[in-house]
Design a protein around this motif. Structure first.
Motif, short mmCIF file in Angstrom:
data_model
loop_
_atom_site.label_atom_id
_atom_site.label_comp_id
_atom_site.label_asym_id
_atom_site.label_seq_id
_atom_site.Cartn_x
_atom_site.Cartn_y
_atom_site.Cartn_z
N GLU A 76 34.03 32.56 45.63
CA GLU A 76 32.88 31.69 45.47
C GLU A 76 32.57 31.49 44.00
N VAL A 77 32.09 30.30 43.67
CA VAL A 77 31.70 30.01 42.29
C VAL A 77 30.18 30.03 42.17
N SER A 78 29.72 30.21 40.96
CA SER A 78 28.31 30.09 40.65
C SER A 78 27.99 28.63 40.36
N PHE A 79 26.93 28.11 40.95
CA PHE A 79 26.54 26.74 40.66
C PHE A 79 26.15 26.61 39.19
N ASP A 80 25.62 27.66 38.61
CA ASP A 80 25.14 27.58 37.23
C ASP A 80 26.26 27.49 36.21
N ASP A 90 34.68 39.79 45.57
CA ASP A 90 35.19 40.91 46.35
C ASP A 90 36.29 41.57 45.53
N ALA A 91 35.99 42.74 44.99
CA ALA A 91 36.94 43.41 44.10
C ALA A 91 37.77 44.46 44.84
N ARG A 118 33.25 43.58 36.23
CA ARG A 118 33.68 43.72 37.62
C ARG A 118 35.20 43.82 37.71
N ALA A 119 35.89 43.02 36.91
CA ALA A 119 37.36 43.06 36.93
C ALA A 119 37.87 44.42 36.48
N HIS A 120 37.37 44.89 35.34
CA HIS A 120 37.86 46.16 34.80
C HIS A 120 37.50 47.33 35.70
N ASP A 121 36.33 47.28 36.32
CA ASP A 121 35.95 48.35 37.25
C ASP A 121 36.92 48.41 38.44
N ALA A 122 37.51 47.27 38.78
CA ALA A 122 38.46 47.21 39.89
C ALA A 122 39.90 47.47 39.44
N GLY A 123 40.09 47.75 38.15
CA GLY A 123 41.44 47.98 37.63
C GLY A 123 42.23 46.72 37.44
N ALA A 124 41.52 45.60 37.23
CA ALA A 124 42.17 44.30 37.08
C ALA A 124 41.90 43.72 35.70
N LEU A 125 42.83 42.93 35.21
CA LEU A 125 42.63 42.24 33.92
C LEU A 125 41.67 41.07 34.10
N LEU A 126 40.97 40.73 33.03
CA LEU A 126 40.25 39.46 32.97
C LEU A 126 41.11 38.50 32.17
#
Length: 392
Positions: A76-80, A90-91, A118-126
């Protein structure tokens, strides 16, 4: 393989504009091939898994994920911000990377920082998609870039008046040091694009002039025919609408670099006009019934397109049509989703369950993206077209 003097000059320009080190910049023939290299090396180092991305994008931003053997997870995207909503991300599962796409050139530092966390907490790159805002990156409170890898496009209809080229920044402080090292090593030894692609770059403008002066069905046939013969380089190829990429990763030729360097000379002036237009639109739409504007457009940045959301698709399409009729060329980015549309939704893993994509679906359906390239005067005239359409 040592970079050429022309490549080094572009790396210096990118470093100067972003407050980074030229040694961390690498040039590619098109930004999508830099993305391909990055995702392939993520796969090689971290194994199979998913990349969090969005449907409000171009198919060529997803093709590199597919070609690398990873699976897109549409969020999902943020409208803002028109970017992945960090609160809705969902990480869970085998998440390898999260794409922070600065859609239309909206760079929201705070929102990107939350997504990076959120990405780094999930062990994923941004990984940061700066296709619409070349030379601008999301920064943290101390001014440090937030992305692990950042992609910038010099392609057609982007911020530079160029057809080919792109740049990749690899964060020397990324916690994913093994991936960073692999990406750097791979990008530094890519082959250089050859004379054929230089020829296509030179032919492009004159070919488009021909297309614009013949009936639309004839132009469409000419484009497809010339592309099939290898005599026209389309912005998005048929193969790229099937989940593939048309070439192997390459570095740009000296000719492509020279074109980009000349285009950078115009960028500051173009950005000033786009800032003027963005601020004018924010003011003019502030109290216009029937028009919603993403909050982050109010950051006063040089947007490539100015997005508004209206009541339905018919209204949005009519706004685009009447703007063009009034002499203000624009088109809708991104309707359809995965623009300009894909030929095989199954290949792209497009979900049938859209219950978690309500904001994205509404934006795709009701977006009109307005021109910003001629400053406040144009914006005022376009806003009057919008007012007339939404009030009719």
């Amino acid at each position: 393989m040592a970079r050429s003097q022309q490549e080094a000059s572009i790396a210096q320009i990118m470093a100067s504009r972003t407050g980074t080190d030229p040694a961390d910049w690498f040039l590619v023939f098109k930004a999508r091939y830099g993305m391909q290299v990055a995702f392939e090396e993520i796969y090689a180092e971290m194994g199979a898994g998913e990349v969090a991305t969005q449907l409000l994008t171009c198919c060529t931003a997803v093709d590199p994920i597919l070609v690398a053997g990873l699976v897109p997870r549409y969020c999902e995207v943020s409208f803002d911000t028109a970017m992945i909503d960090s609160e809705a991300l969902d990480a869970s599962g085998e998440l390898r990377a999260v794409v922070a796409q600065h859609t239309y050139g909206i760079v929201d530092d705070a929102a990107t920082a939350r997504l990076a966390q959120r990405a780094h907490d999930a062990g994923a790159l941004l990984v940061e998609d700066c296709a619409h805002c070349v030379g601008r990156m999301a920064k943290g409170e101390s001014g440090e870039p937030l992305a692990d890898i950042s992609f910038h496009s010099f392609g057609i209809e982007k911020m530079l008046h160029t057809l080919l080229g792109g740049a990749v920044w690899v964060n020397p402080a990324s916690p994913f040091s093994a991936v960073s090292r692999r990406v750097r090593d791979r990008l530094s030894v890519l082959p250089v694009s050859g004379a054929r692609l230089d020829m296509l770059e030179r032919l492009f403008v004159n070919e488009c002039r021909v297309f614009n002066h013949v009936p639309r069905p004839v132009a469409r046939g000419l484009r497809h025919g010339l592309a099939a013969l290898g005599l026209f380089e389309p912005a998005v190829s048929t193969a790229e609408q099937r989940g593939e990429l048309s070439y192997a990763p390459m570095r740009p030729s000296d000719h492509v670099c020279e074109q980009a360097r000349a285009a950078f000379d115009r960028l500051d002036g173009d950005e000033r006009l786009r800032v003027e237009a963005t601020r004018a639109y924010c003011r003019l739409f502030a109290d216009m019934p029937g028009v919603e504007v993403p909050v982050s457009t109010q950051l006063g940045q040089p947007l490539l397109k100015f997005p508004i959301v209206v009541r339905d698709t018919a209204t949005a399409d009519r706004i685009i049509e009447e703007c063009c009729a009034a002499g203000h060329y624009t088109s809708c980015w991104y309707r359809p989703e995965l623009g300009p549309g894909v030929l095989d939704e199954f290949a792209y893993h497009v979900p049938s369950d859209r219950s978690n994509l309500a904001v994205c679906d509404r934006m795709v359906a009701c977006l009109a993206t307005l021109p910003t390239n001629e400053g406040a005067t144009q914006a005022t005239e376009v806003a009057e077209v919008v007012r007339r359409v939404v009030s009719s």
